[in-house]
Design a protein around this motif. Structure first.
Motif, PDB file in Angstrom:
ATOM      1  N   GLN A 288      -7.935  10.811 -12.235  1.00  0.00           N
ATOM      2  CA  GLN A 288      -8.730   9.375 -12.293  1.00  0.00           C
ATOM      3  C   GLN A 288      -8.104   8.470 -11.929  1.00  0.00           C
ATOM      4  OE1 GLN A 288     -10.073   9.295 -16.032  1.00  0.00           O
ATOM      5  NE2 GLN A 288     -11.397   7.182 -15.450  1.00  0.00           N
ATOM      6  N   THR A 289      -8.994   7.550 -10.715  1.00  0.00           N
ATOM      7  CA  THR A 289      -8.844   6.098 -10.182  1.00  0.00           C
ATOM      8  C   THR A 289      -8.824   4.982 -11.299  1.00  0.00           C
ATOM      9  OG1 THR A 289      -8.797   7.703  -6.858  1.00  0.00           O
ATOM     10  CG2 THR A 289      -9.131   4.644  -7.953  1.00  0.00           C
ATOM     11  N   ILE A 290      -7.539   4.533 -11.686  1.00  0.00           N
ATOM     12  CA  ILE A 290      -8.196   3.465 -12.433  1.00  0.00           C
ATOM     13  C   ILE A 290      -7.698   2.021 -11.613  1.00  0.00           C
ATOM     14  CG2 ILE A 290      -8.233   4.786 -14.251  1.00  0.00           C
ATOM     15  CD1 ILE A 290      -5.479   3.786 -14.892  1.00  0.00           C
ATOM     16  N   VAL A 291      -7.921   1.149 -12.311  1.00  0.00           N
ATOM     17  CA  VAL A 291      -7.489  -0.724 -11.961  1.00  0.00           C
ATOM     18  C   VAL A 291      -6.412  -0.563 -12.879  1.00  0.00           C
ATOM     19  CG1 VAL A 291      -7.465  -2.636 -11.359  1.00  0.00           C
ATOM     20  CG2 VAL A 291      -9.864  -1.312 -10.869  1.00  0.00           C
ATOM     21  N   ILE A 292      -4.928  -1.221 -12.447  1.00  0.00           N
ATOM     22  CA  ILE A 292      -3.837  -1.409 -13.355  1.00  0.00           C
ATOM     23  C   ILE A 292      -3.911  -2.894 -12.951  1.00  0.00           C
ATOM     24  CG2 ILE A 292      -1.681  -0.950 -13.813  1.00  0.00           C
ATOM     25  CD1 ILE A 292      -2.173   2.013 -12.514  1.00  0.00           C
ATOM     26  N   LEU A 293      -3.436  -3.372 -14.198  1.00  0.00           N
ATOM     27  CA  LEU A 293      -3.114  -5.308 -13.767  1.00  0.00           C
ATOM     28  C   LEU A 293      -2.111  -5.037 -13.246  1.00  0.00           C
ATOM     29  CD1 LEU A 293      -4.724  -6.458 -16.458  1.00  0.00           C
ATOM     30  CD2 LEU A 293      -5.237  -6.791 -14.651  1.00  0.00           C
ATOM     31  N   THR A 294      -1.083  -5.456 -12.252  1.00  0.00           N
ATOM     32  CA  THR A 294       0.185  -5.695 -11.642  1.00  0.00           C
ATOM     33  C   THR A 294       1.167  -6.032 -12.490  1.00  0.00           C
ATOM     34  OG1 THR A 294       0.495  -7.242 -11.041  1.00  0.00           O
ATOM     35  CG2 THR A 294      -0.260  -6.259  -9.392  1.00  0.00           C
ATOM     36  N   LYS A 295       0.875  -6.902 -13.844  1.00  0.00           N
ATOM     37  CA  LYS A 295       2.182  -7.359 -14.973  1.00  0.00           C
ATOM     38  C   LYS A 295       2.528  -6.378 -15.835  1.00  0.00           C
ATOM     39  CE  LYS A 295      -1.930  -9.208 -17.501  1.00  0.00           C
ATOM     40  NZ  LYS A 295      -2.673 -10.150 -18.414  1.00  0.00           N
TER      41      LYS A 295
ATOM     42  N   GLU B 157       0.763  -1.206  -0.284  1.00  0.00           N
ATOM     43  CA  GLU B 157      -0.046  -0.133  -0.421  1.00  0.00           C
ATOM     44  C   GLU B 157       0.954   1.214  -0.234  1.00  0.00           C
ATOM     45  OE1 GLU B 157      -3.599  -2.083   0.331  1.00  0.00           O
ATOM     46  OE2 GLU B 157      -3.671   0.439   0.821  1.00  0.00           O
ATOM     47  N   GLY B 158       0.006   1.798  -1.217  1.00  0.00           N
ATOM     48  CA  GLY B 158       1.041   3.556  -0.905  1.00  0.00           C
ATOM     49  C   GLY B 158       2.416   3.404  -1.722  1.00  0.00           C
ATOM     50  N   ASP B 159       2.484   2.403  -2.547  1.00  0.00           N
ATOM     51  CA  ASP B 159       4.324   2.853  -2.570  1.00  0.00           C
ATOM     52  C   ASP B 159       3.670   2.720  -4.067  1.00  0.00           C
ATOM     53  OD1 ASP B 159       5.547   0.294  -1.923  1.00  0.00           O
ATOM     54  OD2 ASP B 159       5.279  -0.782  -2.676  1.00  0.00           O
ATOM     55  N   THR B 160       4.933   3.592  -5.166  1.00  0.00           N
ATOM     56  CA  THR B 160       4.794   4.300  -6.137  1.00  0.00           C
ATOM     57  C   THR B 160       5.690   3.467  -7.454  1.00  0.00           C
ATOM     58  OG1 THR B 160       5.150   6.350  -4.865  1.00  0.00           O
ATOM     59  CG2 THR B 160       6.008   6.342  -7.112  1.00  0.00           C
ATOM     60  N   VAL B 161       4.588   2.927  -8.252  1.00  0.00           N
ATOM     61  CA  VAL B 161       5.068   2.649  -9.541  1.00  0.00           C
ATOM     62  C   VAL B 161       4.965   2.797 -10.690  1.00  0.00           C
ATOM     63  CG1 VAL B 161       3.872   0.124  -8.611  1.00  0.00           C
ATOM     64  CG2 VAL B 161       3.066   2.156  -9.932  1.00  0.00           C
ATOM     65  N   VAL B 162       5.566   2.730 -11.900  1.00  0.00           N
ATOM     66  CA  VAL B 162       5.327   3.277 -13.104  1.00  0.00           C
ATOM     67  C   VAL B 162       5.056   2.491 -14.287  1.00  0.00           C
ATOM     68  CG1 VAL B 162       7.074   3.777 -15.212  1.00  0.00           C
ATOM     69  CG2 VAL B 162       8.227   4.070 -12.894  1.00  0.00           C
ATOM     70  N   LEU B 163       3.918   2.358 -15.133  1.00  0.00           N
ATOM     71  CA  LEU B 163       3.381   1.746 -16.266  1.00  0.00           C
ATOM     72  C   LEU B 163       4.148   1.473 -17.188  1.00  0.00           C
ATOM     73  CD1 LEU B 163       0.455   3.432 -16.573  1.00  0.00           C
ATOM     74  CD2 LEU B 163       1.199   1.765 -14.883  1.00  0.00           C
ATOM     75  N   ILE B 164       4.181  -0.032 -17.332  1.00  0.00           N
ATOM     76  CA  ILE B 164       5.438  -0.652 -18.008  1.00  0.00           C
ATOM     77  C   ILE B 164       5.115  -0.778 -19.956  1.00  0.00           C
ATOM     78  CG2 ILE B 164       7.355  -1.029 -16.795  1.00  0.00           C
ATOM     79  CD1 ILE B 164       5.888  -3.883 -17.467  1.00  0.00           C
ATOM     80  N   LYS B 165       3.402   0.077 -20.182  1.00  0.00           N
ATOM     81  CA  LYS B 165       2.536  -0.651 -20.721  1.00  0.00           C
ATOM     82  C   LYS B 165       1.821   0.762 -21.093  1.00  0.00           C
ATOM     83  CE  LYS B 165       0.121  -4.358 -23.169  1.00  0.00           C
ATOM     84  NZ  LYS B 165      -1.116  -3.305 -23.686  1.00  0.00           N
ATOM     85  N   THR B 166       1.658   0.964 -22.434  1.00  0.00           N
ATOM     86  CA  THR B 166       0.487   2.142 -22.394  1.00  0.00           C
ATOM     87  C   THR B 166      -1.215   1.324 -22.432  1.00  0.00           C
ATOM     88  OG1 THR B 166       1.513   3.525 -23.595  1.00  0.00           O
ATOM     89  CG2 THR B 166      -0.887   4.051 -24.135  1.00  0.00           C
ATOM     90  N   LEU B 167      -1.480   1.798 -21.506  1.00  0.00           N
ATOM     91  CA  LEU B 167      -2.301   0.857 -21.365  1.00  0.00           C
ATOM     92  C   LEU B 167      -4.304   2.144 -20.985  1.00  0.00           C
ATOM     93  CD1 LEU B 167      -2.492   0.042 -17.400  1.00  0.00           C
ATOM     94  CD2 LEU B 167      -1.520  -1.213 -19.340  1.00  0.00           C
ATOM     95  N   ASP B 168      -5.174   1.243 -22.261  1.00  0.00           N
ATOM     96  CA  ASP B 168      -6.119   2.264 -22.408  1.00  0.00           C
ATOM     97  C   ASP B 168      -7.217   2.210 -21.395  1.00  0.00           C
ATOM     98  OD1 ASP B 168      -5.451   3.105 -24.806  1.00  0.00           O
ATOM     99  OD2 ASP B 168      -5.905   1.531 -25.798  1.00  0.00           O
TER     100      ASP B 168
ATOM    101  N   LYS C  34       1.542   7.119  -7.907  1.00  0.00           N
ATOM    102  CA  LYS C  34       2.343   7.451  -6.636  1.00  0.00           C
ATOM    103  C   LYS C  34       0.874   6.813  -5.834  1.00  0.00           C
ATOM    104  CE  LYS C  34       5.480  10.992  -7.422  1.00  0.00           C
ATOM    105  NZ  LYS C  34       5.526  12.252  -6.985  1.00  0.00           N
ATOM    106  N   ASN C  35       1.468   5.921  -4.703  1.00  0.00           N
ATOM    107  CA  ASN C  35       0.553   5.368  -3.873  1.00  0.00           C
ATOM    108  C   ASN C  35      -0.493   5.090  -4.278  1.00  0.00           C
ATOM    109  OD1 ASN C  35      -0.551   6.469  -0.820  1.00  0.00           O
ATOM    110  ND2 ASN C  35      -1.911   7.798  -1.207  1.00  0.00           N
ATOM    111  N   ILE C  36      -0.435   4.223  -4.217  1.00  0.00           N
ATOM    112  CA  ILE C  36      -1.453   3.142  -5.055  1.00  0.00           C
ATOM    113  C   ILE C  36      -1.298   2.208  -3.614  1.00  0.00           C
ATOM    114  CG2 ILE C  36      -0.082   2.238  -6.543  1.00  0.00           C
ATOM    115  CD1 ILE C  36       1.367  -0.448  -5.530  1.00  0.00           C
TER     116      ILE C  36
ATOM    117  N   GLU D 218      -4.662  -0.609  -7.362  1.00  0.00           N
ATOM    118  CA  GLU D 218      -5.651   1.158  -7.829  1.00  0.00           C
ATOM    119  C   GLU D 218      -4.489   2.614  -7.537  1.00  0.00           C
ATOM    120  OE1 GLU D 218      -9.910  -0.117  -6.697  1.00  0.00           O
ATOM    121  OE2 GLU D 218      -9.282   1.618  -5.928  1.00  0.00           O
ATOM    122  N   GLY D 219      -4.308   2.983  -9.006  1.00  0.00           N
ATOM    123  CA  GLY D 219      -4.145   4.570  -9.071  1.00  0.00           C
ATOM    124  C   GLY D 219      -4.496   4.610  -9.769  1.00  0.00           C
TER     125      GLY D 219
END
Ligand SMILES: [Zn+2]
Length: 192
Positions: free
Chosen positions: A180-187, A135-146, A161-163, A174-175
């Motif tokens: 806008q809050t969106i759901v992101i797949l961890t992969k 909880e609260g981690d910062t992540v970076v997207l490795i793919k462009t998501l629609d 930030k702050n997932i 979620e992040g």
């Protein structure tokens, strides 16, 4: 004599489950009210974190139970029985479970955590590299998501930030992206 000293004597300064001599501490075998030599065991950190489900179950680590489950201490037998139950999908573990005899009283104690009925493995949220997410981690997207149902597209390289971890699904977090809050797949992300 202190409880720890008694356990050190009994265990010969070794983890009573895997024989490791690293970072040993007392584990109170639940349910306990008053910790004493009969309801505590001396274990290493690696065993403890898997027993307490703060780390993933690593079957290889537990093969040594084939030897250590024969301990004369009922508390060790009980924890060995619980761990073998959690590992029962492994052939060697279910074989050992078949021959590990606990008397009636200890078997009742062993069953109190429900480990013999529940799913033995524990899963955690992990990024695309297998690093644990919190909880609260910062992540970076490795793919462009629609993003479904919106014109928003979260670009490769976007920092989130702050997932929040989605509690019933280890493959989702979620992040906020552009407010806008969106759901992101961890992969599709890595830890920032
Ligand atoms: Zn250990």
């Amino acid at each position: 004599m202190s409880l720890e000293k008694q356990l050190q004597d009994r265990s010969n300064h070794q983890c009573e489950l895997c024989n490791s001599t690293d970072s040993l501490s007392i584990y109170e075998v639940p349910p306990t009210s008053n910790a004493n030599i009969d309801n505590c065991i001396y274990v290493c950190n690696e065993c403890k974190s898997q027993i307490e489900k703060t780390e993933q179950l690593n079957p290889e680590h537990w093969k040594v139970l084939s030897d250590t489950m024969w301990s004369e201490s009922p508390a060790v037998q009980v924890v060995a029985w619980r761990m073998l139950s959690r590992l029962r999908n492994e052939g060697w573990a279910s074989d050992n479970l078949d021959i590990l005899y606990l008397d009636e009283e200890n078997l009742e104690w062993a069953k109190k955590t429900g480990d013999h009925e529940n799913e033995g493995t524990v899963e955690f949220h992990q990024d695309s590299n297998g690093a644990r997410l919190y909880e609260g981690d910062t992540v970076v997207l490795i793919k462009t998501l629609d993003v479904k149902g919106s014109s928003l597209s979260a670009k490769l390289g976007t920092v989130v930030k702050n997932i929040r971890l989605v509690h019933d699904n280890v493959e989702q977090i979620e992040g906020k992206v552009e407010g806008q809050t969106i759901v992101i797949l961890t992969k599709y992300l890595r830890k920032g």
